[in-house]
Design an enzyme around this catalytic site. Structure first.
Site, PDB file in Angstrom:
ATOM      1  N   GLU A 284       3.387   5.410   3.458  1.00  0.00           N
ATOM      2  CA  GLU A 284       3.080   6.429   2.445  1.00  0.00           C
ATOM      3  C   GLU A 284       3.679   6.092   1.076  1.00  0.00           C
ATOM      4  OE1 GLU A 284       1.221   9.685   2.752  1.00  0.00           O
ATOM      5  OE2 GLU A 284       1.294   8.810   0.767  1.00  0.00           O
TER       6      GLU A 284
ATOM      7  N   LYS B 147      -1.763  -1.494  -5.309  1.00  0.00           N
ATOM      8  CA  LYS B 147      -1.904  -0.113  -4.828  1.00  0.00           C
ATOM      9  C   LYS B 147      -3.378   0.284  -4.697  1.00  0.00           C
ATOM     10  CE  LYS B 147       2.569   1.384  -6.658  1.00  0.00           C
ATOM     11  NZ  LYS B 147       3.270   1.811  -7.875  1.00  0.00           N
TER      12      LYS B 147
END
Ligand code: HSE
Length: 419
Positions: free
Chosen positions: A124, A200
């Protein structure tokens, strides 16, 4: 009792230990058993930190300890993190990481080992710091085909651009501050050249489509060339400049890029300042969803890591993550992207604005030129939407015609959806 280990006692690793201590009671309750840090691996000593008793410099102390069921990896980088994480997973220990380099490069393989072993590989904190974007893509937005993901994914560059825009501060000075605040990567080139954002967005695309999106294939441009002049032109157009990532997913491939972009002050992303990140996800049935929060920093990132640890501890012997296959999804070349850009160019000092307007319009169709007050040797204009390769061809013509001496910058306009 769940015993865990932490690899790397830097900004995030020490944050994890701190969060576990600060919120011990509520965390233990949510994990439905106490969580204790049994070992911390780091090559450095930390006198007076309170972790001296559990500190080790030998990875095997953790690998061979059967009481450790989950391990947090916050070392960063691929070497030796990849080797360590793979060994731990193969040994049946769940792993939680904040390491976007590792996940972008080896996520498919590590997820598949975790699935085979019926344990967990959770990440996460690798995207958006404390924002729960991975969990949302993995377990909330499961009814949708994801068609677009875009937003601001790097806290350091957003902090730098905010300070440059709002206070007129210099790039180097603000970058140093971002480093001191614990936002920047060890090598801040990863932030300012856009690589961190690129990894990302690659992770988010891979997760959304269940297939590998190679970060090496995504066009990436950082913020090092953004000047106060660019920022001033943006202000004249009622825009701000942000480093954004944009991915549009279609059946046979993905249009993806990371670059600075002009964002209209009416667009919600324009209000995302400082270290904050924001991510838009568009699903074919849900429409737009936006996620917002602190994208970097010790405690927000540690919060995401610890939430993953809680998930691991609650789900021993149950694999939680969707798998993404190592089969690659095509990323289209940037030249195929359709967008509009702010183009700045230099010209002969004192050249007639009307004459230049008509020359630029001959090539680009009707455009209005804008100029900074008191500046007589450069102009800018906003192009129509067109393929990037066509825009570059037209810019070559602008130089060839002698109208422009040099193209000073080309910055994409965000807001209207890119096609
Ligand atoms: N250097 C990263 C950033 C840290 O500034 O966003 C969080 O991934």
């Amino acid at each position: 009792m769940a015993e865990i280990a932490v690899l790397g006692y830097g900004t995030v690793g020490s944050g994890v230990v701190e969060v576990l201590r600060t919120n011990q009671r509520s965390i233990d309750k949510r994990a439905m058993q106490p969580i204790r840090v049994r070992r911390v691996l780091d090559l450095r000593d930390f006198p007076g930190s309170g972790i001296e008793r559990i500190l080790t410099k030998d990875f095997n102390d953790i690998l061979n300890d059967n009481d450790i069921t989950a391990v947090v990896e916050t070392m960063g980088g691929v070497v030796p993190a990849y080797d360590f994480v793979k060994k731990l997973l193969l040994r049946g220990k769940s792993v939680v990481t904040s390491n976007k380099e590792l996940v972008a490069k080896h996520g498919a393989e590590l997820l598949s080992i975790a699935r085979e072993k019926n344990i967990n590989f959770l990440f996460e904190a690798s995207v958006g710091g404390g924002i729960p974007i991975i969990r949302s893509l993995n377990s909330s937005l499961t009814a949708d085909e994801i068609t677009e993901i875009s937003g601001i994914l790097n806290g350091t560059t957003n902090y730098i651009l905010t300070e440059m825009t709002q206070k007129g501060r210099g790039f180097d000075e603000v970058l140093k501050e971002a480093q001191n605040l614990g936002y920047a990567e060890k090598n801040p080139d990863a932030d300012v050249l856009g690589y961190d954002t690129c990894r990302k967005i690659a992770i988010l695309i891979s997760l959304a489509i269940g297939q590998q999106a190679d970060f090496e294939d995504i066009f990436t441009e950082g913020i090092t060339k953004i000047t106060q002049n660019d920022i001033e032109y943006a202000k004249m157009l009622d825009c701000v400049i942000k480093l954004t990532a944009n991915a549009r997913i279609i059946e046979n491939g993905v249009y993806a890029r990371v670059s600075p972009a002009l964002i209209s002050k009416n667009h919600p992303l324009s209000m995302v300042n400082d270290v904050f990140n924001a991510i838009f996800v568009n699903g074919n049935v849900i429409g737009d969803v936006m996620f917002y929060g602190r994208g970097a920093g010790k405690l927000p990132t540690a919060s995401a890591v610890v939430a993953d640890v809680v998930a691991c501890v609650r789900s021993l012997n149950r694999n939680l993550m969707h798998f993404w296959s190592s089969e690659k999804r095509r990323i289209f070349p940037i030249e195929d992207n359709i967008c509009s850009k702010l183009v700045r160019f230099s010209c002969e000092n004192g050249a007639q604005k009307d004459k230049i307007t008509s020359e630029v319009s001959n090539i680009f169709g009707g455009v209005s030129l804008i100029a900074l007050p008191g500046n007589f040797d450069e102009y800018a204009f906003v192009s129509e939407e067109m393929r990037e390769r066509d825009l570059d061809e037209k810019l070559k013509l602008l130089i060839k015609s002698g109208t422009a001496k040099e193209i000073l910058s080309k910055i994409r306009i965000e807001g209207a959806r890119e096609k």
